[in-house]
Write a protein that holds these residues in place. Structure first.
Motif, short mmCIF file in Angstrom:
data_model
loop_
_atom_site.label_atom_id
_atom_site.label_comp_id
_atom_site.label_asym_id
_atom_site.label_seq_id
_atom_site.Cartn_x
_atom_site.Cartn_y
_atom_site.Cartn_z
N HIS A 100 12.32 28.61 -2.59
CA HIS A 100 13.25 28.97 -1.53
C HIS A 100 12.50 29.22 -0.21
O HIS A 100 12.98 28.81 0.86
CB HIS A 100 14.04 30.23 -1.94
N GLN A 101 11.35 29.85 -0.29
CA GLN A 101 10.54 30.05 0.91
C GLN A 101 10.15 28.71 1.52
O GLN A 101 10.20 28.54 2.74
CB GLN A 101 9.28 30.87 0.58
N ARG A 102 9.80 27.76 0.69
CA ARG A 102 9.41 26.44 1.18
C ARG A 102 10.59 25.71 1.82
O ARG A 102 10.41 24.97 2.79
CB ARG A 102 8.79 25.62 0.06
N GLU A 103 11.79 25.91 1.29
CA GLU A 103 12.97 25.31 1.90
C GLU A 103 13.15 25.82 3.33
O GLU A 103 13.41 25.04 4.25
CB GLU A 103 14.23 25.64 1.08
N HIS A 104 13.02 27.11 3.51
CA HIS A 104 13.16 27.69 4.85
C HIS A 104 11.98 27.34 5.74
O HIS A 104 12.12 27.26 6.95
CB HIS A 104 13.38 29.20 4.78
N PHE A 105 10.83 27.11 5.12
CA PHE A 105 9.65 26.75 5.90
C PHE A 105 9.85 25.40 6.60
O PHE A 105 9.34 25.19 7.70
CB PHE A 105 8.40 26.72 5.01
N ALA A 106 10.60 24.50 5.99
CA ALA A 106 10.86 23.20 6.62
C ALA A 106 11.60 23.39 7.95
O ALA A 106 11.21 22.81 8.97
CB ALA A 106 11.65 22.30 5.67
N ASN A 107 12.65 24.19 7.96
CA ASN A 107 13.38 24.49 9.21
C ASN A 107 12.52 25.30 10.16
O ASN A 107 12.53 25.08 11.37
CB ASN A 107 14.66 25.27 8.91
N PHE A 108 11.82 26.27 9.61
CA PHE A 108 10.92 27.12 10.40
C PHE A 108 9.92 26.25 11.15
O PHE A 108 9.70 26.42 12.36
CB PHE A 108 10.21 28.08 9.43
N SER A 109 9.35 25.27 10.46
CA SER A 109 8.36 24.38 11.08
C SER A 109 8.98 23.49 12.14
O SER A 109 8.39 23.28 13.21
CB SER A 109 7.68 23.53 10.01
N MET A 110 10.17 22.97 11.86
CA MET A 110 10.85 22.12 12.84
C MET A 110 11.13 22.92 14.13
O MET A 110 10.87 22.44 15.23
CB MET A 110 12.17 21.60 12.25
N ASN A 111 11.64 24.13 13.97
CA ASN A 111 11.94 24.96 15.15
C ASN A 111 10.67 25.42 15.85
O ASN A 111 10.63 25.50 17.08
CB ASN A 111 12.81 26.16 14.74
N PHE A 112 9.63 25.70 15.08
CA PHE A 112 8.38 26.13 15.69
C PHE A 112 7.72 24.99 16.46
O PHE A 112 7.12 25.20 17.50
CB PHE A 112 7.44 26.71 14.63
N PHE A 113 7.87 23.77 15.96
CA PHE A 113 7.33 22.61 16.68
C PHE A 113 8.01 22.47 18.04
O PHE A 113 7.36 22.16 19.03
CB PHE A 113 7.49 21.34 15.85
N LYS A 114 9.32 22.68 18.08
CA LYS A 114 10.04 22.63 19.36
C LYS A 114 9.47 23.64 20.34
O LYS A 114 9.29 23.34 21.52
CB LYS A 114 11.53 22.87 19.16
N LEU A 115 9.18 24.83 19.85
CA LEU A 115 8.56 25.85 20.70
C LEU A 115 7.17 25.41 21.13
O LEU A 115 6.81 25.53 22.31
CB LEU A 115 8.50 27.20 19.98
N ALA A 116 6.39 24.89 20.21
CA ALA A 116 5.02 24.46 20.51
C ALA A 116 4.99 23.33 21.54
O ALA A 116 4.05 23.22 22.32
CB ALA A 116 4.30 24.04 19.23
N LYS A 117 6.03 22.49 21.55
CA LYS A 117 6.13 21.42 22.55
C LYS A 117 6.50 21.99 23.92
O LYS A 117 6.08 21.47 24.94
CB LYS A 117 7.17 20.38 22.12
N ALA A 118 7.32 23.06 23.92
CA ALA A 118 7.80 23.63 25.18
C ALA A 118 6.82 24.62 25.79
O ALA A 118 6.78 24.79 27.01
CB ALA A 118 9.15 24.31 24.96
N VAL A 119 6.06 25.29 24.95
CA VAL A 119 5.18 26.37 25.38
C VAL A 119 3.79 26.15 24.81
O VAL A 119 3.65 25.90 23.62
CB VAL A 119 5.72 27.74 24.87
N LYS A 120 2.77 26.27 25.63
CA LYS A 120 1.41 26.12 25.13
C LYS A 120 1.03 27.38 24.37
O LYS A 120 0.91 28.46 24.93
CB LYS A 120 0.43 25.86 26.28
N LEU A 121 0.86 27.24 23.06
CA LEU A 121 0.57 28.38 22.19
C LEU A 121 -0.91 28.59 21.97
O LEU A 121 -1.31 29.66 21.51
CB LEU A 121 1.26 28.18 20.84
#
Length: 166
Positions: A100-121
């Motif tokens: 279940h954690q891995r299922e949410h990690f897929a969305n978590f990663s997709m959303n985090f990538f959007k942030l990483a593209k918008a903001v230099k982390l």
């Protein structure tokens, strides 16, 4: 002479404050990245309790981001992702089931990538890797593939799809 000195002092003070603000921005957003990496690394080793611990750290870090230190484009990117990232981190935190954690990690990663593209982390490269079996992505600090979706079952399955901050 005094006016020139005061002008130089004023400019130096303004530049120093701006540099400190940029440093604060980078460090608060960098903590999001290191907490994300902690979740990812825990999933790579199939360690559900550690994934939950790092998800809690991520939630704390996301709530501590000082919006005043972000410029307008960064604030916009952060605000678009903030709720979605908190939602997925909360589900990873609350679940004891690694699948279940891995299922949410897929969305978590997709959303985090959007942030990483918008903001230099980070000033270091951030690798966006893809798992063809799960049809999902994740971010990594290294180019070597360590798959968080299958752990030891398929540790090196995947490829780097994109590199940020080259």
């Amino acid at each position: 002479m005094k006016k020139t000195f005061l002008l130089v002092a004023f400019i130096a003070t303004a530049l120093t404050q701006q540099l400190f603000a940029q440093g604060a921005k980078t460090s608060s957003l960098s903590s999001l990245l290191s907490s994300y990496y902690g979740v990812k690394d825990a999933l790579v080793t199939s360690n559900s309790p550690d994934a939950a611990t790092h998800a809690a750290e991520f939630l704390k870090a996301i709530n501590e981001v000082d919006m005043k230190t972000l410029d307008k484009p960064e604030m916009d990117g952060f605000m678009l992702s903030q709720e979605k990232l908190a939602f997925d981190a909360r589900h990873i935190l609350e679940s004891k089931d690694i699948a279940h954690q891995r299922e949410h990690f897929a969305n978590f990663s997709m959303n985090f990538f959007k942030l990483a593209k918008a903001v230099k982390l980070s000033d270091k490269p951030v690798y966006y890797a893809y798992c063809p079996m799960k049809k999902s992505y994740w971010l990594s600090a290294e180019a070597a593939i360590k798959n968080p979706y299958y752990g030891n079952q398929m540790l090196t399955c995947g490829k780097v799809a994109e590199t940020l901050n080259k």
